[in-house]
Design a protein around this motif. Sequence first.
Motif, PDB file in Angstrom:
ATOM      1  N   VAL A   1      22.078  29.795   5.859  1.00 17.65           N
ATOM      2  CA  VAL A   1      22.495  28.981   4.712  1.00 17.65           C
ATOM      3  C   VAL A   1      21.431  28.952   3.618  1.00 17.65           C
ATOM      4  O   VAL A   1      21.620  28.360   2.567  1.00 17.65           O
ATOM      5  CB  VAL A   1      22.808  27.515   5.126  1.00 17.65           C
ATOM      6  CG1 VAL A   1      24.024  27.471   6.034  1.00 17.65           C
ATOM      7  CG2 VAL A   1      21.616  26.864   5.785  1.00 17.65           C
TER       8      VAL A   1
ATOM      9  N   MET B   1      21.965  27.793  -0.233  1.00 18.29           N
ATOM     10  CA  MET B   1      21.434  26.451  -0.406  1.00 18.29           C
ATOM     11  C   MET B   1      20.424  26.403  -1.553  1.00 18.29           C
ATOM     12  O   MET B   1      20.458  25.486  -2.380  1.00 18.29           O
ATOM     13  CB  MET B   1      20.771  25.973   0.874  1.00 18.29           C
ATOM     14  CG  MET B   1      20.466  24.503   0.854  1.00 18.29           C
ATOM     15  SD  MET B   1      19.627  24.008   2.333  1.00 18.29           S
ATOM     16  CE  MET B   1      18.051  24.740   2.060  1.00 18.29           C
TER      17      MET B   1
ATOM     18  N   MET C   1      21.064  24.011  -4.737  1.00 20.50           N
ATOM     19  CA  MET C   1      20.141  22.923  -5.033  1.00 20.50           C
ATOM     20  C   MET C   1      19.477  23.143  -6.387  1.00 20.50           C
ATOM     21  O   MET C   1      19.207  22.185  -7.110  1.00 20.50           O
ATOM     22  CB  MET C   1      19.074  22.813  -3.941  1.00 20.50           C
ATOM     23  CG  MET C   1      19.623  22.518  -2.565  1.00 20.50           C
ATOM     24  SD  MET C   1      20.698  21.080  -2.509  1.00 20.50           S
ATOM     25  CE  MET C   1      19.518  19.813  -2.172  1.00 20.50           C
TER      26      MET C   1
ATOM     27  N   LYS D   1      16.043  20.772  -6.694  1.00 21.95           N
ATOM     28  CA  LYS D   1      14.995  21.553  -6.072  1.00 21.95           C
ATOM     29  C   LYS D   1      13.668  21.192  -6.700  1.00 21.95           C
ATOM     30  O   LYS D   1      13.595  20.834  -7.859  1.00 21.95           O
ATOM     31  CB  LYS D   1      15.279  23.033  -6.293  1.00 21.95           C
ATOM     32  CG  LYS D   1      14.995  23.852  -5.072  1.00 21.95           C
ATOM     33  CD  LYS D   1      15.566  25.220  -5.209  1.00 21.95           C
ATOM     34  CE  LYS D   1      14.468  26.206  -5.439  1.00 21.95           C
ATOM     35  NZ  LYS D   1      15.032  27.533  -5.684  1.00 21.95           N
TER      36      LYS D   1
ATOM     37  N   LEU E   1      11.271  15.879  -3.552  1.00 17.85           N
ATOM     38  CA  LEU E   1      11.646  15.533  -2.188  1.00 17.85           C
ATOM     39  C   LEU E   1      13.110  15.135  -2.058  1.00 17.85           C
ATOM     40  O   LEU E   1      13.672  15.187  -0.968  1.00 17.85           O
ATOM     41  CB  LEU E   1      10.784  14.368  -1.686  1.00 17.85           C
ATOM     42  CG  LEU E   1       9.338  14.708  -1.355  1.00 17.85           C
ATOM     43  CD1 LEU E   1       8.596  13.457  -0.931  1.00 17.85           C
ATOM     44  CD2 LEU E   1       9.272  15.748  -0.260  1.00 17.85           C
ATOM     45  N   ASP E   2      13.737  14.738  -3.168  1.00 14.54           N
ATOM     46  CA  ASP E   2      15.096  14.199  -3.037  1.00 14.54           C
ATOM     47  C   ASP E   2      16.081  15.224  -2.463  1.00 14.54           C
ATOM     48  O   ASP E   2      16.873  14.901  -1.584  1.00 14.54           O
ATOM     49  CB  ASP E   2      15.597  13.626  -4.376  1.00 14.54           C
ATOM     50  CG  ASP E   2      15.135  14.442  -5.569  1.00 14.54           C
ATOM     51  OD1 ASP E   2      14.596  15.540  -5.336  1.00 14.54           O
ATOM     52  OD2 ASP E   2      15.321  14.000  -6.708  1.00 14.54           O
TER      53      ASP E   2
ATOM     54  N   ILE F   1      15.390  15.632   1.217  1.00 11.72           N
ATOM     55  CA  ILE F   1      15.918  14.513   1.999  1.00 11.72           C
ATOM     56  C   ILE F   1      17.418  14.714   2.217  1.00 11.72           C
ATOM     57  O   ILE F   1      17.934  14.559   3.327  1.00 11.72           O
ATOM     58  CB  ILE F   1      15.635  13.179   1.279  1.00 11.72           C
ATOM     59  CG1 ILE F   1      14.136  12.900   1.269  1.00 11.72           C
ATOM     60  CG2 ILE F   1      16.386  12.031   1.947  1.00 11.72           C
ATOM     61  CD1 ILE F   1      13.731  11.722   0.414  1.00 11.72           C
ATOM     62  N   LEU F   2      18.100  15.102   1.143  1.00  9.35           N
ATOM     63  CA  LEU F   2      19.545  15.300   1.232  1.00  9.35           C
ATOM     64  C   LEU F   2      19.903  16.333   2.305  1.00  9.35           C
ATOM     65  O   LEU F   2      20.757  16.084   3.155  1.00  9.35           O
ATOM     66  CB  LEU F   2      20.092  15.736  -0.136  1.00  9.35           C
ATOM     67  CG  LEU F   2      21.598  15.967  -0.183  1.00  9.35           C
ATOM     68  CD1 LEU F   2      22.340  14.644  -0.036  1.00  9.35           C
ATOM     69  CD2 LEU F   2      22.019  16.658  -1.477  1.00  9.35           C
ATOM     70  N   VAL F   3      19.238  17.476   2.299  1.00  7.87           N
ATOM     71  CA  VAL F   3      19.619  18.493   3.284  1.00  7.87           C
ATOM     72  C   VAL F   3      19.241  18.059   4.705  1.00  7.87           C
ATOM     73  O   VAL F   3      19.956  18.358   5.659  1.00  7.87           O
ATOM     74  CB  VAL F   3      19.033  19.892   2.985  1.00  7.87           C
ATOM     75  CG1 VAL F   3      19.487  20.390   1.635  1.00  7.87           C
ATOM     76  CG2 VAL F   3      17.538  19.915   3.089  1.00  7.87           C
TER      77      VAL F   3
ATOM     78  N   ILE G   1      22.028  15.869   5.852  1.00 13.92           N
ATOM     79  CA  ILE G   1      23.264  16.597   6.151  1.00 13.92           C
ATOM     80  C   ILE G   1      23.150  17.393   7.452  1.00 13.92           C
ATOM     81  O   ILE G   1      24.000  17.292   8.328  1.00 13.92           O
ATOM     82  CB  ILE G   1      23.624  17.532   4.981  1.00 13.92           C
ATOM     83  CG1 ILE G   1      23.950  16.693   3.747  1.00 13.92           C
ATOM     84  CG2 ILE G   1      24.807  18.414   5.359  1.00 13.92           C
ATOM     85  CD1 ILE G   1      24.116  17.497   2.481  1.00 13.92           C
ATOM     86  N   TYR G   2      22.061  18.167   7.572  1.00 14.27           N
ATOM     87  CA  TYR G   2      21.950  18.981   8.788  1.00 14.27           C
ATOM     88  C   TYR G   2      21.592  18.144  10.011  1.00 14.27           C
ATOM     89  O   TYR G   2      21.627  18.638  11.137  1.00 14.27           O
ATOM     90  CB  TYR G   2      20.978  20.137   8.572  1.00 14.27           C
ATOM     91  CG  TYR G   2      21.546  21.172   7.617  1.00 14.27           C
ATOM     92  CD1 TYR G   2      22.502  22.076   8.052  1.00 14.27           C
ATOM     93  CD2 TYR G   2      21.176  21.187   6.284  1.00 14.27           C
ATOM     94  CE1 TYR G   2      23.062  22.987   7.179  1.00 14.27           C
ATOM     95  CE2 TYR G   2      21.730  22.092   5.394  1.00 14.27           C
ATOM     96  CZ  TYR G   2      22.684  22.990   5.848  1.00 14.27           C
ATOM     97  OH  TYR G   2      23.245  23.897   4.984  1.00 14.27           O
TER      98      TYR G   2
ATOM     99  N   LEU H   1      23.328  15.338  10.560  1.00  9.77           N
ATOM    100  CA  LEU H   1      24.575  14.639  10.904  1.00  9.77           C
ATOM    101  C   LEU H   1      25.203  15.070  12.233  1.00  9.77           C
ATOM    102  O   LEU H   1      25.640  14.208  12.995  1.00  9.77           O
ATOM    103  CB  LEU H   1      25.597  14.799   9.767  1.00  9.77           C
ATOM    104  CG  LEU H   1      25.388  13.889   8.559  1.00  9.77           C
ATOM    105  CD1 LEU H   1      26.417  14.182   7.486  1.00  9.77           C
ATOM    106  CD2 LEU H   1      25.489  12.430   8.992  1.00  9.77           C
TER     107      LEU H   1
END
Lengths: 429, 295, 299
Positions: C144, C148, C152, C158, C161-162, C165-167, C170-171, C173
């Motif tokens: 990915v 990705m 991003m 990109k 850090l935001d 943090i998001l990825v 998600i990964y 979850l």
Amino acid sequence: MGLRRRGFVALAMAAALAALPACSKDANDGGGGDNSKVEVFSWWTGPGEEDGLAAMIADFQTKNPDIEFVNAAVSGGAGSNAKAILQTRLKDGDAPDSYQRHAGLELQDDIRNGWVSDITSLYDSEGWRDVFPAELLNYLTIDGKLYAVPVNIHRSNLMWFNPKTLKDLGVDEKVPASWSDFLTVAEKIKAKGKTPLAIGPGWTQKHLLENVLLGELGKAGYDGLWNGTTDWTGSEVTEALGVFAKVLEYSDIKAPSADWQPMMDKVVSGDAAFAVMGDWADAYLKGDKGLTVDTDYAVAASPGTDNIFNFLSDSFTLPAQAKNKTAAEAWLKEAGSKSGQDAFNPKKGSVPARTDADPALYTGYLKWGLEQWQGTKDGSIQIVGSLAHGVVANNAWNAEIDTALGLFIEDGDVAKFAATVKQKYEETK
Amino acid sequence: MRRFRRWGPALLLVTPSLLLIGVFVYGFAGWNAKVSTSTSRGYQITDDSVGLDNYQNLLKDERFNMDVRNVLIFTAVFVLGALVTGLVLAMLLDRGVRFESFFRSSFIFPMALSLIAVGIIWRWLLQNGEPAGGLNKLFDDVGLGFLAGDWYNSDSSWAIASIALPAGWALSGYIMALFLAGIRGVPEELREAARVDGANEPRVFWHVVRPMLWPVVMSALVILAHISLKTFDLLLAIVPKGDLALDTPAMYMWFTTFDGGFYGRGATIATLLLAGIAVVIVPYIWYSVRSERRK
Amino acid sequence: MTTTAEKTVVAKPPKKRKERDFRIQSKYAPYARFGKYAALLLFLVFFLMPIYALIVTSLKDPSEVSVQRVWELPSTWSFASFEAVWPKLQDGLFNSVMLAVPASIISALLGAANGFVLSKWRFPGADFVFPLILFGMFIPYQSVLIPMTETMSFLGLKGGLDGLILVHIIYGLPLTTLIFRSYFSGISDEIIEAAEVDGAGMLRTFFHVALPVAPPAFAVAIIWQFTSAWNDFLFGAVLTTNKSYWPVTIALNNIAGGQSIPFNEAMASALIACLPTLLVYVLLGRFFMRGLMAGALKG
């Protein structure tokens, strides 16, 4: 109890949300591009180079007191880590105001992707065409234009040794005149149980390769390797690659050093007799190790390359998306100026790309290095460009040569190596 | 409508997660597969289509073939090693050992460490050369000098197998925990019944416990194999750059994509990696979910 | 290898076994016992040896550090190595905290909701969706990476850090969903039904019935997520382009990834980067274990 637990969850959620904005990047750190600052990206964070950069910044600030210098240096061996980071910044349109690249075809992707601006006009307005050797500018010119200002010049084709080691081994205390002489000497050294040639990881092997090819093929043949006029699969190159394979047999390729510094350590300690490495090794041996040139260690052009200067150069560019273009141009002028280059280079351990530098500032190895570089002005010394350090091959071809060389180290198949490199040249042009 | 009122809010609650996973896992994997059918060079994604050319080139690519061979050797040694070590540790700890939790913790903690750090530690410990240092020195000191080796610097085409040592160090404890839970999941009554019948402990283990451990073995195999295929951090930290004797598809993907700008080729390797892992994982998930439903 | 928590299921601690012992004592038992402890000690040496080297080397005076003398105790203790690398790592440590804390908490919260719905409030197709989520746990990040970074960068997420943090949320979850789904499966349906009879909707049942009993599952999920976000390298390497946002693993690889820095500094920086997860492991190890011990056995 239930309440307390719910409180915990709520608290956790609040903490998490509160933390988020705190770590957002400042997208508009450039201050809207009012040229009050200049962000310069480099990989100069090591000893020596960091001091050199600081000295050049100081000189820049006296000339441009109104521009704040933002040092965006990223460490990482010879910029390899820094390069990947830079790549993504350029791709994202988050370019610094100026960035460091090895001069030459390493810039080709940036140019094709429209990430850098043509600065040919700066060369004319600053009179740089008169102070840089014309032959150097040939290597820097891509599709008829200039995109970068060379700050310094490093020399790739150098061979290092410890005179005392050679004396103890009973061989002449000098660099062999040719690679076939080297093989004779190496046989003697090997017979006495020492390693004739120290080697390190992949890129040091490529560094050795280019200098064996240069020593065997001479300037014309070597230059032709990179523009398709010398046939990689021809008998001359095949022979030269055969010599390279033999040279490797006399090296410690079975237990290579993990990097170039431990590789040089082997030469200093006497475990190995010779090493081929660029002139940054001098700064390491002199600065970090506190050794003296010509007594603790000695250096000369690698076999068969007297009067040839295999160069690489750190240069600065003007990104197309630079936020502070005027300030960036001021920085580029600094990087190309006599005072800037004379401030930077003595500390970095390299020589100025300009040939009008003040010789009094350069001592030890650099004194000789500068003489050699300045000899390129009248043509008594010829210039060629380095493969391992991005001058003569673009990133794609260079990466493919890495792979081919890695396989060659495993299987030693000269014909296959040459055919692959030739084929990849066509594919990555 | 009444049914919707029951599960509607539930669906709404999970929808963001489902969408995110849908895009970031399946959407991206699909996009990546599409990139693998394009030229995409010079750090750019291009929209052309070259069909399966990248795949065909990769099959002919000597480096890739070597990488596949390397990762298979690594997988075989690492999976087998971690499985056996984990099982032996679990059997040693199974019945009445003093300080059990101390032992257990000591075997599992490497799992909590970053593999970059693990790689850095072991790269120094597994050095060859004279005079002996690191692990070789330890072997010399305790009179086991014959065990010293060249490790990842070895000239042998099996050098990659030495990476199984740090990898196994990091993960054997996990496998031990799986086996321990499996062994202890065997009802005590069954064991005691066998003992009453006069079986000694090894026989109890062989005839009562072992047959019930097959699901654990399968889980451990699948988990280890898929980890081994995608191992990257550990190799990056240990392997000297450019040493193809220790190269794997995951490494090739990284360097060709970000050093050479060959996005198309990188995407192709990544897609093949995903396919390789799916072959192991999909049947496993299918089996797990199905057997759960049967209960 | 951040997904080693696969198949981690929360379970109650193992039941105490009966003390009565029918085992037949062989005359070789004392030898077997000795052999067992000898083997355990041998393994203990193997597992602790690198940590011994790590700690001892980073506490030695730089002058007495060498790979040859790695097993010797320091003759003088020194913090010089830590002082040398601390400035290069402190930003990374801070970034990793700022990254791993929100990533693990948010991922756990979303996972709790998913797990609850998938176990206690199933919608049509839930049985089809769950395996699809589960597969996300095993996906190689390489497959990915290219899309990705493109996405991003398009979203402007990109560099800082935001996006990272998001990825990580998600990964993470799939794993957190699995943990909570297994945990809530253990709650009796009657409690849920009782709440429904009382007129509580799905959300109220989730917040008032399920969440209050879920802290153990939160502990497991957050610890695992924290560890894997902290230890991640690949995402950090492609999503943070400015060194002031590097997570500690990137900083660590950058300063100790080559051999141009001395052995003692490499060890000191590895130790610093590992300390937080080690600490979590030592202090909260029982949750770590609880997640582990029951693992992979539901099939």
